[in-house]
Design a protein around this motif. Sequence first.
Motif, PDB file in Angstrom:
ATOM      1  N   THR A 112      -1.980  96.443-101.656  1.00  0.00           N
ATOM      2  CA  THR A 112      -1.994  95.423-102.640  1.00  0.00           C
ATOM      3  C   THR A 112      -2.417  94.537-102.160  1.00  0.00           C
ATOM      4  N   PHE A 113      -3.072  93.905-102.861  1.00  0.00           N
ATOM      5  CA  PHE A 113      -3.939  92.235-102.338  1.00  0.00           C
ATOM      6  C   PHE A 113      -3.372  90.658-103.307  1.00  0.00           C
ATOM      7  N   ALA A 114      -2.606  90.215-102.950  1.00  0.00           N
ATOM      8  CA  ALA A 114      -2.307  89.238-103.531  1.00  0.00           C
ATOM      9  C   ALA A 114      -3.288  88.082-103.642  1.00  0.00           C
ATOM     10  N   LEU A 115      -4.023  87.584-105.169  1.00  0.00           N
ATOM     11  CA  LEU A 115      -5.437  86.959-104.635  1.00  0.00           C
ATOM     12  C   LEU A 115      -4.877  85.027-105.272  1.00  0.00           C
ATOM     13  N   LEU A 116      -5.147  84.206-104.134  1.00  0.00           N
ATOM     14  CA  LEU A 116      -5.733  82.632-104.161  1.00  0.00           C
ATOM     15  C   LEU A 116      -6.433  82.080-104.458  1.00  0.00           C
ATOM     16  N   ARG A 151       5.632  86.879-103.629  1.00  0.00           N
ATOM     17  CA  ARG A 151       4.543  87.935-104.164  1.00  0.00           C
ATOM     18  C   ARG A 151       3.429  87.629-103.553  1.00  0.00           C
ATOM     19  N   CYS A 152       3.145  86.491-102.832  1.00  0.00           N
ATOM     20  CA  CYS A 152       2.019  86.967-101.103  1.00  0.00           C
ATOM     21  C   CYS A 152       2.663  87.762 -99.979  1.00  0.00           C
ATOM     22  N   ALA A 153       4.438  87.501-100.126  1.00  0.00           N
ATOM     23  CA  ALA A 153       4.689  87.886 -98.803  1.00  0.00           C
ATOM     24  C   ALA A 153       5.206  89.855 -99.675  1.00  0.00           C
ATOM     25  N   SER A 154       4.840  89.830-100.572  1.00  0.00           N
ATOM     26  CA  SER A 154       5.425  91.056-100.717  1.00  0.00           C
ATOM     27  C   SER A 154       4.064  92.112-100.415  1.00  0.00           C
ATOM     28  N   ASP A 191       0.036  93.383 -99.046  1.00  0.00           N
ATOM     29  CA  ASP A 191      -0.666  93.852 -97.787  1.00  0.00           C
ATOM     30  C   ASP A 191      -1.015  92.414 -97.454  1.00  0.00           C
ATOM     31  N   ALA A 192      -1.940  91.812 -97.945  1.00  0.00           N
ATOM     32  CA  ALA A 192      -2.507  90.873 -96.780  1.00  0.00           C
ATOM     33  C   ALA A 192      -2.825  90.570 -98.635  1.00  0.00           C
ATOM     34  N   ILE A 193      -3.106  88.898 -97.895  1.00  0.00           N
ATOM     35  CA  ILE A 193      -3.300  87.608 -99.154  1.00  0.00           C
ATOM     36  C   ILE A 193      -5.289  87.308 -99.163  1.00  0.00           C
ATOM     37  N   LEU A 194      -5.841  87.001-100.255  1.00  0.00           N
ATOM     38  CA  LEU A 194      -7.223  86.459-100.319  1.00  0.00           C
ATOM     39  C   LEU A 194      -7.023  85.376-100.773  1.00  0.00           C
ATOM     40  N   LEU A 195      -7.082  83.979 -99.414  1.00  0.00           N
ATOM     41  CA  LEU A 195      -7.353  82.894-100.467  1.00  0.00           C
ATOM     42  C   LEU A 195      -8.878  82.384-100.606  1.00  0.00           C
ATOM     43  N   GLY A 196      -9.008  81.354-101.606  1.00  0.00           N
ATOM     44  CA  GLY A 196     -10.580  81.021-101.967  1.00  0.00           C
ATOM     45  C   GLY A 196     -10.415  79.620-101.452  1.00  0.00           C
ATOM     46  N   ALA A 197     -10.169  78.875-102.317  1.00  0.00           N
ATOM     47  CA  ALA A 197     -10.238  77.118-101.661  1.00  0.00           C
ATOM     48  C   ALA A 197      -9.410  76.364-102.310  1.00  0.00           C
ATOM     49  N   ILE A 198      -8.660  74.992-101.755  1.00  0.00           N
ATOM     50  CA  ILE A 198      -7.396  74.579-102.678  1.00  0.00           C
ATOM     51  C   ILE A 198      -8.475  72.726-102.234  1.00  0.00           C
ATOM     52  N   ARG A 219      -4.606  97.338-105.181  1.00  0.00           N
ATOM     53  CA  ARG A 219      -4.100  96.720-106.728  1.00  0.00           C
ATOM     54  C   ARG A 219      -4.463  95.061-105.706  1.00  0.00           C
ATOM     55  N   TYR A 220      -4.780  94.309-107.600  1.00  0.00           N
ATOM     56  CA  TYR A 220      -4.315  92.616-107.250  1.00  0.00           C
ATOM     57  C   TYR A 220      -3.229  92.249-107.806  1.00  0.00           C
ATOM     58  N   ASP A 221      -2.577  91.073-107.490  1.00  0.00           N
ATOM     59  CA  ASP A 221      -1.523  89.989-107.708  1.00  0.00           C
ATOM     60  C   ASP A 221      -2.846  89.119-108.306  1.00  0.00           C
ATOM     61  N   GLU A 222      -3.184  88.671-108.289  1.00  0.00           N
ATOM     62  CA  GLU A 222      -4.105  87.295-108.959  1.00  0.00           C
ATOM     63  C   GLU A 222      -2.648  86.166-109.238  1.00  0.00           C
ATOM     64  N   ILE A 223      -2.734  85.330-108.589  1.00  0.00           N
ATOM     65  CA  ILE A 223      -1.899  84.394-108.344  1.00  0.00           C
ATOM     66  C   ILE A 223      -2.253  82.899-108.656  1.00  0.00           C
TER      67      ILE A 223
END
Length: 382
Positions: free
Chosen positions: A5-9, A63-66, A68-75, A38-42
């Motif tokens: 699972t990827f958390a997408l930010l 959700r980020c902690a659960s 497997d990896a986090i992919l961040l765009g830009a803030i 699987r993707y969890d987009e936040i």
Amino acid sequence: MTTYTFALLPGDGIGVEVVAQARRVLDAAAELEGLEFRYDEIPCGAKYYLEHGADWPEGSRERCASADAILLGAIGWPAEDGSGTTRRADGRMAGWEAIVGNRAELELYANIRPVKLLPGIQHMISGTHRNVWAPEDVDMVFVRENSEDLYAGIGGVRKIAGRQEVAIDTRIITRTATERIMVTAFDIARRRAAVGRRRRVTCVVKDNVLLGCRLFVDVFHEIGQDYPEVEREVVLVDAFTQWLVRHPEKFDVVVAPNMFGDIITELASALQGGIGMASGCNIGDRHGMFEPIHGSAPPIAGQNRANPMATILAAAQALTWLSDKHSDPVLATAGGRIEAAVRSVVREGQTLTYDLVGTERASSTSEVTTAVIAALKADHAG
């Protein structure tokens, strides 16, 4: 089949676009290698804050902690009154939780930024594209302490008659945080030595003036004694900046406190073709967050012009990290093939964004991604 699972930010501006393109590449790699993602987009960031009064939805950290990896765009997004970036009521940049908050709460203590010049990339020097260094001259890894220093968030302001007169940021350097970042740096140097790179770690500080840097150097030498095969050198940060651009071939692994590391890695990105090619990994013992180092670039947001390469490379690095974490060699194969596909597209030089080839020859964000996927498929078939 294991599902990862990827958390997408995606965040703000071009972050939304480049994360979407990285997802396309991940999906292509998964199909080719028999993986399942699987993707969890936040939703998150400054624009989200402007609409909702919060950096992201409640429960996002969990959700980020659960994942497997986090992919961040830009803030980041310009303030409506033109005063700079949008800020929260507490003075921090809007979207803080997704980037700095994750680093602190998930204990992502090491910011690792590879700086490697790919064949075919030309440097932007004095406004013109021309080669300066050969690819073999630029191949180093920056290890930046990621949890304290001026980013510890300790400080305050004093107002007199409603006017801000004093602003204080307190710099924190601890032995515990310094020891773990030094172990990370020397371990990377040892691994790189095994594949033919020089055995050296360069510590970048200002220890002739700053007490925190003196502790940083003391710990550097203490930890370094456990790695007798690795050379050690200490360089003042001001001198390092000019040596970096004059003789990048001299450096292999570079370790630095948080603030200095932030600045010198941005400079180093110029050696690899600019921030559109530069990715970063925020690593802890349990979690990892991967990102391009560029910002949200509001002037080109939504125009399909942004360079997706840094985010695609960040996704590849996430796969390599996951492979080590889960002992899954298929992930490493997928990550390596994505990196090889990026190298192939860059080497051919036919489908690149404006920051690499200029406006007249530029391809769009989505066209570059399509070319990377085509190269990925060709590599797999061959």
